[in-house]
Design an enzyme around this catalytic site. Structure first.
Site, PDB file in Angstrom:
ATOM      1  N   GLU A   1       0.801  -1.223   0.000  1.00 30.72           N
ATOM      2  CA  GLU A   1       0.000   0.000   0.000  1.00 30.72           C
ATOM      3  C   GLU A   1       0.836   1.277   0.000  1.00 30.72           C
ATOM      4  O   GLU A   1       0.369   2.319   0.456  1.00 30.72           O
ATOM      5  CB  GLU A   1      -0.914   0.001   1.217  1.00 30.72           C
ATOM      6  CG  GLU A   1      -1.908  -1.147   1.200  1.00 30.72           C
ATOM      7  CD  GLU A   1      -3.065  -0.866   2.124  1.00 30.72           C
ATOM      8  OE1 GLU A   1      -4.143  -0.516   1.628  1.00 30.72           O
ATOM      9  OE2 GLU A   1      -2.876  -0.976   3.352  1.00 30.72           O
TER      10      GLU A   1
ATOM     11  N   HIS B   1      -0.583   5.537   7.978  1.00 28.33           N
ATOM     12  CA  HIS B   1      -1.750   4.708   7.662  1.00 28.33           C
ATOM     13  C   HIS B   1      -1.868   3.637   8.726  1.00 28.33           C
ATOM     14  O   HIS B   1      -0.895   2.941   9.038  1.00 28.33           O
ATOM     15  CB  HIS B   1      -1.600   4.045   6.290  1.00 28.33           C
ATOM     16  CG  HIS B   1      -2.619   2.960   6.079  1.00 28.33           C
ATOM     17  ND1 HIS B   1      -3.971   3.218   6.079  1.00 28.33           N
ATOM     18  CD2 HIS B   1      -2.498   1.616   5.893  1.00 28.33           C
ATOM     19  CE1 HIS B   1      -4.629   2.076   5.884  1.00 28.33           C
ATOM     20  NE2 HIS B   1      -3.765   1.098   5.774  1.00 28.33           N
TER      21      HIS B   1
END
Lengths: 234, 234, 234, 234
Positions: free
Chosen positions: C76, C95
């Site tokens: 990601e 994140h």
């Protein structure tokens, strides 16, 4: 068990109850004297986590210390003395303010066994209302024999009782059993409270509760061993 | 993997499940024998946090120990044996009473994946009701082959099942996967329970759940490495 | 700040986010390269708690590693690259799947500042729905530039965005600020969720939120110092 | 008590409040100077967990440091100075953002004593709304004498006040008492919040609250001893 072994177990029970979140700076645990059922052992008035063998005092069933040697007893020793007097089957007593149980006592919510680990709770956990025996202006404490007797009466033959605006009391046939009960009554309260927000609960029925309690009594050395091991790790 | 490596991983799995809050003094994890799929490895009856290699016993698919040498097995080994028998794809099994899942089982609330980490749950988590196979007066335990078979039937092809008034069971294709599933099923339950109080939940759909599960299986060494590292730090 | 200092701070940020409960085995934090705003630093694909300086890789704004040397990047990384591309003001990105925020994303509940510590949230926390850009069958991950661009578009000029069924993303003008925001967004979610059960909430208004955010930015070294000190104590 | 003893206790109070979850990187505790009631002691602007004796500064009742020597004071020292000015009975003050209390302040929920440990709360915990004295665009902080005076007015003769969107303030006749109050106000909030979801609460009445508070003041060394012992164990 030797005298020293019994006192060591009582000290361990104090430390376990702190480590597992049942007691904080307050709360206490006692054990009946094996050699004389008219006596019981209980620490002087200090935080359970800090109890050592030399803090352990002996009391008669009138709640008075037999050999205080300047040590100050807990104000609420009458919780213990009056339960031992009323319940010859009881060998150990825990009194605590463990957090998940307080909401049940102050809202009159029935504490019931939601899983096999707390089968010992059975079907009806009594709630002690001090205003009935002590009137509307107590300091909430079981500070004399009269209040202790009233609490023992509310407890009746049960293994556990809630005390409104105060805490709870667990009794057992051994230190291991009463520590188990104090810990899993608290767990049961957390689970029941959470479940009540999800929907209607299927509780253990009478037979399931009784059978599960019997089974768990048979393996009581397993959690006790773990709790003691956790003390050593600090 | 060597025999020693497999046993070491099983011991680690026991310790990880305790450290991460899935098991307490109770609960167990097993792994199928790599050399003989008709056998599996499971500790003797002690608290998972205290398991060492010499506590690991081998069992047949009838749930009986092959070489007990005086070691006492878990009463509920039939959870493992009957699932291994019914599910050739299963290599590892966790049984626990992890706290966030109990409320789902006792209220009949459907456990569903709320985020990608628990995509493995899929769309339907079955709930085992012991009264159906064992009648109204069990002690809640899976203490024989008949009850184990009934549990395996409820589990069906699922990776996870709730057990009403008792706990849950996770299965996996490896120890790493089953530990991951046991931990994140518990996390999912916490999150779902909290979310249900905020409003209607958008769950992962079938495709999202399956795809997320596949992706996470590909990085399963990452959390396993962390969990093992945390054991070393004590 | 020296290159080494920046990497050390990035490693500390990884460890702090684990210690304070924002990340577990998953989640990541990056920082823009001070010498070249078209590059950013991010660990290889391992658990944040285990990151050391040699795990830090450099990436271009296309999300590709510049010098992988066999190290595997996070799937990601496009969360980071596309936000850095869209937001020149952003110097650091976190994140995570921190637990109190998941219920907000999956129920579409508006996250709003309940106290001065989270004034940075302002008045409108956007929620990213991956189905809009990725269709109904993703694995929920931001695994390519297209999805990263869509997430950055949802984030807009905000400091924080929720990701439905996945987690959240925080951005900041420094590592210290983004770590602060990731931690206190999670705290805010816990407090807001609890308060919603008590009654109607008086949130910070626009001016209070903006002013409180500015004040707290002025003392950001204080919590950072504490969090670093807590790492040393282990 | 010696000057050194007082400063050591203030340092301990800082560390205890962190360890017990009342303060995080923010929050502060002060004590009135025994030798001069027009002065009080308060750390420079650092996280409470990191305070050492050399960080302790002395302030006048105008909130200005008497001997700053380059040390930066807390922006909100006026919480302390104005309460000491208005309340000659107050010897120690704690300001925190402890989490369970925030939801009460922002929803206008009355904090009331649910058990004997928090009897000191009495019957009416005031809530400070900064918009009344500071208008709609403050940064929520008590950053000048005017706002400190307004807060002291809301506190009135009470031992505790909530601050909407910010935190709370506890006052006491000693460091031990104010630390006790800050900790058990937080506990009370957790229990009350949980109980409100179960049903109607029977709170302590006026007499029970006052009597329980008096009793607990008599054993205040017990929790203080525990909290100090826990600091040593790290």
């Amino acid at each position: 068990m030797s005298r020293k072994g019994l006192i060591d177990d009582l000290v361990s029970a104090n430390h376990i109850l702190f480590k597992e979140g049942v007691v904080d700076g307050f709360g206490h645990v006692s054990v009946r004297d094996e050699r004389d059922p008219e006596r019981f052992l209980l620490s002087r008035s200090i935080a359970p986590a800090t109890v050592s063998p030399r803090d352990v005092m002996e009391f008669g069933l009138d709640g008075e210390p037999l050999n205080p040697r300047g040590r100050r007893p807990y104000l609420e020793r009458f919780i213990h003395s009056e339960i031992y007097r009323a319940r010859p089957d009881v060998v150990a007593v825990v009194h605590s303010h463990s957090p998940a149980l307080i909401p049940f006592g102050i809202t009159g919510t029935s504490l019931r066994p939601v899983f096999h680990m707390s089968g010992f709770l059975g079907q009806a956990t009594p709630i002690f209302e001090i205003r009935e025996a002590g009137g509307p202006a107590t300091d909430m404490l079981i500070r004399d024999r009269k209040l202790g007797t009233a609490l023992a009466r509310t407890l009746g033959k049960a293994p556990f009782a809630l005390m409104r605006g105060h805490g709870s009391v667990a009794v057992g046939a051994s230190l291991k059993q009463v520590v188990y009960r104090a810990i899993y009554a608290e767990v049961n309260a957390r689970l029941q409270s959470e479940a009540l927000r999800l929907g209607a609960i299927t509780y253990l029925n009478d037979a399931e509760a009784a059978n599960a309690a019997r089974t768990n009594d048979g393996v009581i050395d397993r959690p006790w061993g773990l709790w003691k091991a956790r003390l050593k790790r600090g």
